[in-house]
Design a protein around this motif. Sequence first.
Motif, PDB file in Angstrom:
ATOM      1  N   GLY A 109       0.789  -1.226   0.000  1.00 24.32           N
ATOM      2  CA  GLY A 109       0.000   0.000   0.000  1.00 24.32           C
ATOM      3  C   GLY A 109       0.817   1.270   0.000  1.00 24.32           C
ATOM      4  N   MET A 110       2.101   1.213  -0.420  1.00 24.59           N
ATOM      5  CA  MET A 110       2.931   2.425  -0.448  1.00 24.59           C
ATOM      6  C   MET A 110       2.642   3.176  -1.745  1.00 24.59           C
ATOM      7  SD  MET A 110       7.075   2.962  -0.162  1.00 24.59           S
ATOM      8  CE  MET A 110       7.225   2.179   1.438  1.00 24.59           C
ATOM      9  N   GLN A 111       1.641   4.039  -1.666  1.00 22.99           N
ATOM     10  CA  GLN A 111       1.235   4.840  -2.821  1.00 22.99           C
ATOM     11  C   GLN A 111       2.021   6.140  -2.823  1.00 22.99           C
ATOM     12  OE1 GLN A 111      -1.394   4.031  -5.308  1.00 22.99           O
ATOM     13  NE2 GLN A 111      -0.029   5.556  -6.226  1.00 22.99           N
ATOM     14  N   LEU A 112       2.791   6.386  -3.891  1.00 22.88           N
ATOM     15  CA  LEU A 112       3.669   7.544  -3.943  1.00 22.88           C
ATOM     16  C   LEU A 112       3.389   8.366  -5.195  1.00 22.88           C
ATOM     17  CD1 LEU A 112       7.018   5.782  -2.928  1.00 22.88           C
ATOM     18  CD2 LEU A 112       5.594   7.256  -1.489  1.00 22.88           C
ATOM     19  N   PRO A 113       3.687   9.669  -5.155  1.00 20.85           N
ATOM     20  CA  PRO A 113       3.498  10.488  -6.365  1.00 20.85           C
ATOM     21  C   PRO A 113       4.413  10.026  -7.481  1.00 20.85           C
ATOM     22  CG  PRO A 113       4.765  11.677  -4.707  1.00 20.85           C
ATOM     23  CD  PRO A 113       4.253  10.436  -4.043  1.00 20.85           C
ATOM     24  N   VAL A 114       4.031  10.296  -8.703  1.00 24.15           N
ATOM     25  CA  VAL A 114       4.722   9.947  -9.952  1.00 24.15           C
ATOM     26  C   VAL A 114       4.790   8.445 -10.190  1.00 24.15           C
ATOM     27  CG1 VAL A 114       6.089  12.056  -9.844  1.00 24.15           C
ATOM     28  CG2 VAL A 114       7.136   9.907  -9.081  1.00 24.15           C
ATOM     29  N   LEU A 115       4.148   7.624  -9.362  1.00 28.46           N
ATOM     30  CA  LEU A 115       4.131   6.172  -9.563  1.00 28.46           C
ATOM     31  C   LEU A 115       2.725   5.726  -9.933  1.00 28.46           C
ATOM     32  CD1 LEU A 115       6.331   4.883  -6.590  1.00 28.46           C
ATOM     33  CD2 LEU A 115       7.046   5.686  -8.842  1.00 28.46           C
ATOM     34  N   ASN A 116       2.639   4.729 -10.810  1.00 29.56           N
ATOM     35  CA  ASN A 116       1.337   4.272 -11.297  1.00 29.56           C
ATOM     36  C   ASN A 116       0.630   3.332 -10.338  1.00 29.56           C
ATOM     37  OD1 ASN A 116       1.615   5.702 -13.735  1.00 29.56           O
ATOM     38  ND2 ASN A 116       2.831   4.053 -14.640  1.00 29.56           N
ATOM     39  N   ALA A 117       1.394   2.600  -9.513  1.00 28.08           N
ATOM     40  CA  ALA A 117       0.785   1.603  -8.637  1.00 28.08           C
ATOM     41  C   ALA A 117       1.491   1.601  -7.282  1.00 28.08           C
ATOM     42  CB  ALA A 117       0.878   0.216  -9.274  1.00 28.08           C
ATOM     43  N   PRO A 118       0.796   1.196  -6.214  1.00 26.31           N
ATOM     44  CA  PRO A 118       1.427   1.123  -4.896  1.00 26.31           C
ATOM     45  C   PRO A 118       2.582   0.106  -4.895  1.00 26.31           C
ATOM     46  CG  PRO A 118      -0.961   0.977  -4.719  1.00 26.31           C
ATOM     47  CD  PRO A 118      -0.626   0.831  -6.168  1.00 26.31           C
ATOM     48  N   LEU A 119       3.593   0.386  -4.089  1.00 26.37           N
ATOM     49  CA  LEU A 119       4.736  -0.516  -3.980  1.00 26.37           C
ATOM     50  C   LEU A 119       4.502  -1.545  -2.885  1.00 26.37           C
ATOM     51  CD1 LEU A 119       7.735   1.998  -4.260  1.00 26.37           C
ATOM     52  CD2 LEU A 119       6.675   0.632  -6.073  1.00 26.37           C
ATOM     53  N   THR A 120       5.032  -2.729  -3.111  1.00 24.49           N
ATOM     54  CA  THR A 120       5.004  -3.790  -2.108  1.00 24.49           C
ATOM     55  C   THR A 120       6.376  -4.443  -2.064  1.00 24.49           C
ATOM     56  OG1 THR A 120       4.292  -5.481  -3.675  1.00 24.49           O
ATOM     57  CG2 THR A 120       2.558  -4.248  -2.545  1.00 24.49           C
ATOM     58  N   GLY A 121       6.681  -5.099  -0.952  1.00 21.22           N
ATOM     59  CA  GLY A 121       7.962  -5.772  -0.833  1.00 21.22           C
ATOM     60  C   GLY A 121       8.243  -6.193   0.590  1.00 21.22           C
ATOM     61  N   GLU A 122       9.511  -6.475   0.866  1.00 18.24           N
ATOM     62  CA  GLU A 122       9.928  -6.900   2.192  1.00 18.24           C
ATOM     63  C   GLU A 122      10.937  -5.913   2.766  1.00 18.24           C
ATOM     64  OE1 GLU A 122       9.445 -11.747   1.981  1.00 18.24           O
ATOM     65  OE2 GLU A 122      11.399 -10.858   1.522  1.00 18.24           O
ATOM     66  N   ALA A 123      10.864  -5.711   4.072  1.00 17.64           N
ATOM     67  CA  ALA A 123      11.751  -4.768   4.743  1.00 17.64           C
ATOM     68  C   ALA A 123      12.076  -5.277   6.141  1.00 17.64           C
ATOM     69  CB  ALA A 123      11.113  -3.385   4.818  1.00 17.64           C
ATOM     70  N   VAL A 124      13.209  -4.828   6.651  1.00 18.34           N
ATOM     71  CA  VAL A 124      13.672  -5.202   7.990  1.00 18.34           C
ATOM     72  C   VAL A 124      13.654  -3.961   8.876  1.00 18.34           C
ATOM     73  CG1 VAL A 124      15.680  -5.975   9.316  1.00 18.34           C
ATOM     74  CG2 VAL A 124      15.093  -7.111   7.183  1.00 18.34           C
ATOM     75  N   LEU A 125      13.128  -4.107  10.086  1.00 18.91           N
ATOM     76  CA  LEU A 125      13.151  -3.008  11.048  1.00 18.91           C
ATOM     77  C   LEU A 125      14.585  -2.765  11.501  1.00 18.91           C
ATOM     78  CD1 LEU A 125      11.707  -0.962  12.920  1.00 18.91           C
ATOM     79  CD2 LEU A 125      11.551  -2.819  14.616  1.00 18.91           C
ATOM     80  N   ILE A 126      15.059  -1.516  11.363  1.00 21.29           N
ATOM     81  CA  ILE A 126      16.415  -1.160  11.762  1.00 21.29           C
ATOM     82  C   ILE A 126      16.444  -0.534  13.147  1.00 21.29           C
ATOM     83  CG2 ILE A 126      18.465   0.206  11.166  1.00 21.29           C
ATOM     84  CD1 ILE A 126      17.878  -2.118   9.288  1.00 21.29           C
ATOM     85  N   ASN A 127      15.580   0.434  13.382  1.00 17.92           N
ATOM     86  CA  ASN A 127      15.559   1.102  14.680  1.00 17.92           C
ATOM     87  C   ASN A 127      14.231   1.817  14.869  1.00 17.92           C
ATOM     88  OD1 ASN A 127      15.744   3.634  13.254  1.00 17.92           O
ATOM     89  ND2 ASN A 127      17.943   3.307  13.086  1.00 17.92           N
ATOM     90  N   SER A 128      14.004   2.332  16.066  1.00 19.79           N
ATOM     91  CA  SER A 128      12.819   3.138  16.348  1.00 19.79           C
ATOM     92  C   SER A 128      13.159   4.118  17.459  1.00 19.79           C
ATOM     93  CB  SER A 128      11.624   2.252  16.749  1.00 19.79           C
ATOM     94  OG  SER A 128      11.910   1.537  17.930  1.00 19.79           O
ATOM     95  N   ARG A 129      12.472   5.238  17.448  1.00 13.29           N
ATOM     96  CA  ARG A 129      12.715   6.278  18.442  1.00 13.29           C
ATOM     97  C   ARG A 129      11.409   7.028  18.680  1.00 13.29           C
ATOM     98  NH1 ARG A 129      14.117   8.424  13.519  1.00 13.29           N
ATOM     99  NH2 ARG A 129      13.366  10.542  13.137  1.00 13.29           N
ATOM    100  N   PRO A 130      11.198   7.588  19.876  1.00 11.82           N
ATOM    101  CA  PRO A 130       9.974   8.355  20.131  1.00 11.82           C
ATOM    102  C   PRO A 130       9.976   9.666  19.360  1.00 11.82           C
ATOM    103  CG  PRO A 130      11.461   8.478  22.005  1.00 11.82           C
ATOM    104  CD  PRO A 130      12.049   7.471  21.075  1.00 11.82           C
ATOM    105  N   VAL A 131       8.798  10.143  18.999  1.00  8.79           N
ATOM    106  CA  VAL A 131       8.639  11.451  18.365  1.00  8.79           C
ATOM    107  C   VAL A 131       7.908  12.365  19.335  1.00  8.79           C
ATOM    108  CG1 VAL A 131       8.686  10.505  16.038  1.00  8.79           C
ATOM    109  CG2 VAL A 131       6.501  10.718  17.212  1.00  8.79           C
TER     110      VAL A 131
END
Length: 236
Positions: free
Chosen positions: A175-197
Amino acid sequence: MAAEELITNPGRISTILSDMNHRLLVVNVRLDPDGPLFASSLIRLDSEQRTLFLDELHPEEGHQQVGQAHEIRVYGNLRGIAIRFSTRVADILEEDGIALYACPYPEALNYLQRREIFRAALPFGEIRHVRLHHVNSSDTLNGRLLDLSAKGFCLEVDWSDIARVEPGTLLHYSGMQLPVLNAPLTGEAVLINSRPVAEPGRFAAGFRIVNLDQGTERALMRATLHYQREARKVAV
């Protein structure tokens, strides 16, 4: 190995900064040596006073941490050559309701001759969501896209969701819908880090895309460049 050159000649440093300023480069800024990257822009130079002016950091929590005399680390990319230098915030100004950081020219500048991964932050107010689920379970989470590069992305997520995910966990994104792209991106990813906002109960989670095919990498680069151009327009 990448060839790295340490430049200390004031004239060469001025020339490089002028070239960066002429091209309205978007840059990344670190407030701590191992801290997260924030987006900014080189707005203008005062060559007589040897002062550079950087745009207010984005996301907003970066700006909230900046104070006078704060040492910052600046990362840019000029025609495929990575540029790194450190300076300090001598003054914080305001123009048209936006903060500007006045900083002295650096005494030294690193020229790293290889293409670095550039991250572009999404404009404030632009909301794009990405869905993730564990490859080996039915657990899912949703996040708001904060920034992206050709190799990864950062999402704002609920603490209750990301607290259940260990760094190094493999997830499937969609569901990664981005400008200038025709279709949402899908794939696999690894969590690297997280921090509070800044918002209580919310975290920024960084992901590195794995098994990246050339088509997806090109699509991410196109979207990253789109946001880079938009940031330049705002900076002008």
